[in-house]
Design a protein around this motif. Structure first.
Motif, PDB file in Angstrom:
ATOM      1  N   LYS A  97     -12.911   1.541 -11.825  1.00  5.93           N
ATOM      2  CA  LYS A  97     -11.834   2.171 -11.052  1.00  5.93           C
ATOM      3  C   LYS A  97     -10.819   2.855 -11.972  1.00  5.93           C
ATOM      4  CE  LYS A  97      -8.516   0.955  -7.464  1.00  5.93           C
ATOM      5  NZ  LYS A  97      -8.402   0.248  -6.197  1.00  5.93           N
ATOM      6  N   ARG A 139      -3.808  -1.585  -2.110  1.00  2.32           N
ATOM      7  CA  ARG A 139      -4.328  -1.871  -0.774  1.00  2.32           C
ATOM      8  C   ARG A 139      -4.532  -3.371  -0.621  1.00  2.32           C
ATOM      9  NH1 ARG A 139      -9.383  -0.184   0.014  1.00  2.32           N
ATOM     10  NH2 ARG A 139      -9.108  -0.143   2.253  1.00  2.32           N
ATOM     11  N   ARG A 165       2.402  -1.167  -5.534  1.00  7.01           N
ATOM     12  CA  ARG A 165       1.630  -1.821  -4.477  1.00  7.01           C
ATOM     13  C   ARG A 165       0.243  -1.222  -4.350  1.00  7.01           C
ATOM     14  NH1 ARG A 165       3.573  -0.459   0.254  1.00  7.01           N
ATOM     15  NH2 ARG A 165       5.435   0.741  -0.234  1.00  7.01           N
TER      16      ARG A 165
END
Ligand code: BTN
Length: 264
Positions: A125, A61, A59
């Motif tokens: 990222k 954000r 999971r």
């Protein structure tokens, strides 16, 4: 290069007091954060770490998923039982970013923190951090900090939809890395910052976070539940909110959400 992510391998490198001393390892699980939240509910101690080689329901954000293939990356969740009011829990997500930044910096990549707690390498990222908590009227029961680090992903391992915005430590350094060493170093750094935070409060974390970001002075769009806000990043407020100067010159606070750099 050894890349053994077993409990034994992690234990050989670990030099923390509490973090990782209770380690739950899975070859594959749904989400280390789901498991850690359940362990928190069952009373597992402060510092418990859930680690997986692969996740089937990783999971991220804002309802996103986290790509979690086996044999390559770090997926871990740390259970904390801090003595803090729930309103101060966001301080821990920024603290996590500082600890991860320090860990990557020591490997020789040049990381940068993007508010609130993404870590970028070469503008892409490499790390995502998800902070979840359980609180009641009397205070915070526990916090789970879920951390995903793209370690040994080759360029072709990234799904096409994130290939242009994500990178790994291997891509940045041109070599494979030992995940258990990185994990042990991260847990030590994390514990040291938790000690600083317990002793001196959020201010040293806020100062360090501010040194680890390249967002200040850039124009961004903040996506918040109430709508978007565009402005130039002025700094980090004393509670961790991002301060933006909007086009009318007013200072606005971004408390939750995501930011995206704008080109001018
Ligand atoms: C983000 O959206 O940037 C946060 C991603 C957090 C991913 C990590 S992987 C380990 C832990 N387990 C999860 O399901 N999510 C977090």
């Amino acid at each position: 290069m050894a890349d053994d992510l077993s409990v034994d391998a992690v234990g050989r490198h670990l030099c923390t007091r509490a973090l990782g001393r209770h380690l739950h390892w899975f070859e594959e699980t749904t989400s280390t954060s789901t498991i850690a939240m359940n362990l928190g509910h069952e009373g597992a101690p402060h510092g418990t770490v859930v680690l997986a080689d692969a996740q089937t329901k990783g999971r991220g954000r804002m309802g996103r998923s986290w790509v979690s293939p086996p044999g390559k990356n770090l997926y871990l969740s740390i259970l904390l039982r801090p003595d803090l009011p729930p309103t101060r829990a966001p301080e821990l997500t920024l603290l996590a970013a500082v600890a991860v930044h320090e860990t990557l910096d020591a490997l020789g990549v040049r990381p940068a923190v993007k508010w609130p707690n993404d870590i970028e390498v070469n503008g892409k990222k490499t790390v995502g951090i998800l902070c979840e908590m359980s609180a009641e009227l009397s205070g915070l029961r526990y916090v789970v900090i879920g951390i995903g680090i793209d370690v040994n992903m080759a360029v072709e391992d990234f799904p096409p939809e994130i290939a242009s915005i994500a990178t790994s430590l291997e891509c940045a350094l041109g070599r494979k890395l030992d995940r258990s060493e990185i994990l042990a170093s991260l847990l030590s750094n994390f514990e040291r910052w938790l000690d600083v935070h317990a002793r001196e409060g959020f201010e040293p974390v806020r100062r360090r976070w501010s040194e680890c970001t390249n967002l200040f002075g850039t124009r961004v769009r903040a996506r918040m539940t109430q709508g978007d806000l565009v402005g130039v990043v002025e700094g980090l407020d004393t509670d961790g909110a991002l301060l933006l100067r909007d086009d009318r010159g007013a200072i606005e606070r971004v408390v939750v959400g995501d930011v995206e750099r704008l080109s001018a």
